[in-house]
Design a protein around this motif. Structure first.
Motif, short mmCIF file in Angstrom:
data_model
loop_
_atom_site.label_atom_id
_atom_site.label_comp_id
_atom_site.label_asym_id
_atom_site.label_seq_id
_atom_site.Cartn_x
_atom_site.Cartn_y
_atom_site.Cartn_z
N ASN A 35 80.85 181.37 117.95
CA ASN A 35 81.65 182.03 118.98
C ASN A 35 80.80 182.63 120.07
N ALA A 36 79.73 181.95 120.42
CA ALA A 36 78.83 182.40 121.49
C ALA A 36 78.27 183.79 121.21
N SER A 37 78.11 184.13 119.93
CA SER A 37 77.55 185.44 119.60
C SER A 37 76.04 185.39 119.75
N SER A 46 74.51 194.57 115.55
CA SER A 46 75.25 195.52 116.36
C SER A 46 76.67 195.04 116.67
N GLN A 47 76.96 193.76 116.45
CA GLN A 47 78.29 193.23 116.74
C GLN A 47 79.21 193.49 115.55
N CYS A 48 80.43 193.88 115.85
CA CYS A 48 81.42 194.13 114.80
C CYS A 48 81.84 192.81 114.17
N ARG A 49 81.88 192.79 112.86
CA ARG A 49 82.37 191.63 112.10
C ARG A 49 83.12 192.19 110.90
N VAL A 50 84.28 191.60 110.60
CA VAL A 50 85.13 192.12 109.54
C VAL A 50 85.46 191.02 108.53
N THR A 51 85.85 191.45 107.32
CA THR A 51 86.31 190.56 106.27
C THR A 51 87.81 190.79 106.07
N VAL A 52 88.56 189.73 105.92
CA VAL A 52 90.00 189.82 105.70
C VAL A 52 90.26 190.18 104.24
N THR A 53 91.09 191.21 104.01
CA THR A 53 91.42 191.65 102.65
C THR A 53 92.81 191.21 102.21
N ALA A 54 93.67 190.82 103.13
CA ALA A 54 95.02 190.35 102.80
C ALA A 54 94.96 188.90 102.33
N LYS A 76 89.22 186.83 102.53
CA LYS A 76 87.76 186.73 102.49
C LYS A 76 87.16 186.03 103.71
N ALA A 77 87.99 185.67 104.69
CA ALA A 77 87.45 185.09 105.93
C ALA A 77 86.67 186.18 106.67
N GLU A 78 85.56 185.80 107.28
CA GLU A 78 84.77 186.73 108.09
C GLU A 78 85.01 186.39 109.55
N ILE A 106 82.12 194.61 107.81
CA ILE A 106 81.01 194.14 106.96
C ILE A 106 79.88 195.17 107.06
N ALA A 107 79.28 195.47 105.94
CA ALA A 107 78.20 196.46 105.88
C ALA A 107 77.10 196.11 106.88
#
Length: 112
Positions: A35-37, A46-54, A76-78, A106-107
């Motif tokens: 994603n052009a990160s 430093s970029q926010c990244r999350v894991t899906v819990t639903a 569990k998708a990131e 994500i930690a």
């Protein structure tokens, strides 16, 4: 031509074309996964990244449960996200919002 029947040459040409398209598609998917990160480790941290819990998380067009669904993610998708939260939703990108209750930063990532 090359001592091969016309039918054999057509089959070989089609196979070569399929292989070329497969390779091109694989390269595009690898590029889109980023994603052009930024590519440096310090920048990624430093970029926010999350894991899906639903089990399945709906992506909305706006930070509202009544907003149109524009996609979904499985458990569990990131996903890259922004620090912006509004109305209980986290912004992933322009026109893409998810319920903040069902994502976990994500930690080591700065999600504000």
């Amino acid at each position: 031509m090359l001592g091969l029947p016309k039918r054999t040459l057509i089959v070989i040409a089609v196979l070569v074309g399929v292989i070329v398209l497969y390779v091109i598609g694989s390269n595009k998917q690898a590029g889109n996964a980023n994603n052009a990160s930024p590519t440096t480790p310090a920048a990624n941290a430093s970029q926010c990244r999350v894991t899906v819990t639903a089990d399945v998380l709906k992506v909305r067009a706006a930070p509202d449960v009544k907003s149109a669904q524009v996609g979904s993610y499985k458990q569990k998708a990131e996903v890259d996200a922004e620090k912006v939260t509004q109305n209980g939703f986290r912004k992933l990108s322009e026109g893409h919002w998810v319920s903040n209750d069902f994502v976990k930063p994500i930690a080591g990532r700065d999600c504000g």
